[in-house]
Design a protein around this motif. Structure first.
Motif, short mmCIF file in Angstrom:
data_model
loop_
_atom_site.label_atom_id
_atom_site.label_comp_id
_atom_site.label_asym_id
_atom_site.label_seq_id
_atom_site.Cartn_x
_atom_site.Cartn_y
_atom_site.Cartn_z
N CYS A 37 -37.13 38.23 31.99
CA CYS A 37 -36.41 37.50 30.95
C CYS A 37 -35.53 38.50 30.19
CB CYS A 37 -37.39 36.83 29.99
SG CYS A 37 -36.57 35.95 28.63
N TYR A 62 -42.88 37.21 27.19
CA TYR A 62 -43.75 37.94 28.12
C TYR A 62 -45.15 37.35 28.18
CZ TYR A 62 -45.91 40.34 24.11
OH TYR A 62 -46.58 40.62 22.95
N GLY A 76 -47.93 40.02 31.54
CA GLY A 76 -46.57 40.22 31.06
C GLY A 76 -46.43 41.51 30.29
N ILE A 95 -44.46 39.03 34.43
CA ILE A 95 -43.27 38.74 33.63
C ILE A 95 -42.88 39.98 32.84
CG2 ILE A 95 -42.31 37.36 31.74
CD1 ILE A 95 -44.21 35.12 32.54
#
Length: 394
Positions: free
Chosen positions: A227, A248, A256, A285
């Motif tokens: 992201c 996250y 994450g 993530i």
């Protein structure tokens, strides 16, 4: 403001990353020096469902100087694209990446061209990171034959299959399921590579993202969802769009990591950690805390939903290129004048390439009908005049 906390996340030593491609030699012999240098990331990593990687990152003079040039090239390229758009050499949509260069450079420093990357429409610098050329960038932006997609894709649809760069996608969030599909192919092939599927905070609420993440976790796919949180989805601040902007953590059961996306070495360390994790345990993530200086696209002035003071504050305190410049100078790897010379070389390279790209012809009208169907699969078209069109599917 939505980003009041952004300017507090950088004051200490900074970091940098690995090469993309440099066509002009650096001025000092020291540029080939690979003597290890250990640098601490600007801020700690914040983890979810996993242990955080070390803040100590190993780099070397050659790498740092190459990072500086690569990011300076990306920055100048995007500023030039702004001017070309305003002069109407570039038409349609155009989303610029200046400010976010550390993500593209840091990611490449941790992986190989056998790993896959797929992203959204802010894709120019990611393409350069994968080994694309300035000519391919500017020619594509201006719709010329020498472009990476032969002038038919434009700003949002860059592509480089030989380096496993799969776009360049205009539908918000749609690249994430495709990225997870690439990861499925990698697991099936057992080739020990991973896929980085990039998306913005504006796409983080897409349902398809969670569906793809769910099946990736079920099948332990080597998928790394990145992201790029620049804190504004178009003109909407993250806190207005997301009840939980801790992206996250959005995977719940999926680990994450939150990363300072303006710190190239932190990105490098995080991506290295994520690749090792994904190959052993499945998806993870990464939330890259970054910032774009331009508006969402060239049609957005970028100043109606945030203050100029906010933008200038990030430039002064967190700019990824300036961080690397300070690190290079603090280790006496180059002088201020030598770094300025590199920036002058970059500017000339960009200007010369734009001139060359303008000389590339536009695609022939008949090319409108090519690259639509794969040959030999039952549907073929002949001729731009549509006099003969044949469909042989049952």
């Amino acid at each position: 403001m939505a980003l009041s906390y952004l300017r507090s996340s950088s004051s200490r030593s900074v970091n940098l990353l690995k090469p993309l491609s440099s066509s002009l030699p650096l001025r000092r012999p020291i540029s080939t020096d690979t003597t290890p240098i250990t640098v601490e990331t600007s801020v700690p990593f914040t983890s979810h469902q996993c242990d955080a990687p070390s803040r100590s990152v190993e780099t070397n003079p050659k790498e740092l100087l190459t990072f500086f040039r690569d990011m300076a090239l990306m920055r100048r390229m995007e500023i030039a694209a702004d001017s070309l758009y305003k002069a109407k050499f570039i038409r349609g949509f155009c989303h610029l990446y200046d400010g976010q260069e550390a993500v593209a450079v840091g990611m490449e420093a941790a992986i190989t061209k056998k790993d896959c990357i797929i992203t959204a429409y802010r894709d120019h610098c990611t393409f350069i990171g994968r080994g694309g050329t300035l000519l391919e960038v500017f020619a594509e932006l201006m719709g010329r034959q020498a472009g990476c997609s032969k002038g038919k894709g434009g700003s949002m649809h860059f592509y480089k299959k030989d380096s496993n760069f799969y776009g360049g996608h205009g539908i918000v969030g749609a690249q994430v399921p495709l990225g997870c599909g690439l990861a499925f192919a990698q697991k099936y092939s057992k080739d020990e590579t991973v896929t980085f599927a990039l998306y913005g905070d504006g796409a983080a609420n897409q349902g398809q993202l969670f569906e793809a993440l769910n099946i990736s976790a079920l099948w332990d796919l080597p998928a790394i969802l990145v992201c790029e949180n620049n804190h504004y989805g178009m003109g909407t601040a993250e806190w207005r769009a997301a009840k939980s902007p801790a992206y996250y953590k959005r995977g719940d059961y999926v680990p994450g990591l939150k990363v300072d996306g303006m710190d190239a070495l932190a990105v490098k360390q995080a991506c290295k950690f994520a690749k090792e994790h994904a190959l052993k345990n499945g998806p993870i993530i990464l939330e890259m805390d970054t910032y774009r200086y331009h508006g969402h696209s060239m049609s957005d002035p970028g100043s109606t939903y945030r203050t100029r003071d906010e933008i200038s504050g990030v430039r002064q305190e967190r700019d990824p290129i300036e961080r690397i410049r300070k690190l290079i100078l603090s280790h006496d790897l180059a002088t201020e004048e030598e770094l300025k010379d590199i920036e002058k070389e970059v500017r000339k390279e960009v200007d010369d390439t734009i001139t060359q790209a303008k000389e590339s012809p536009m695609p022939e009208p008949s090319k409108l009908f090519t690259n639509v169907y794969a040959k030999g699969l039952g549907v073929e078209s002949f001729g731009a005049d549509r006099k003969e069109v044949r469909a042989t599917l049952p």
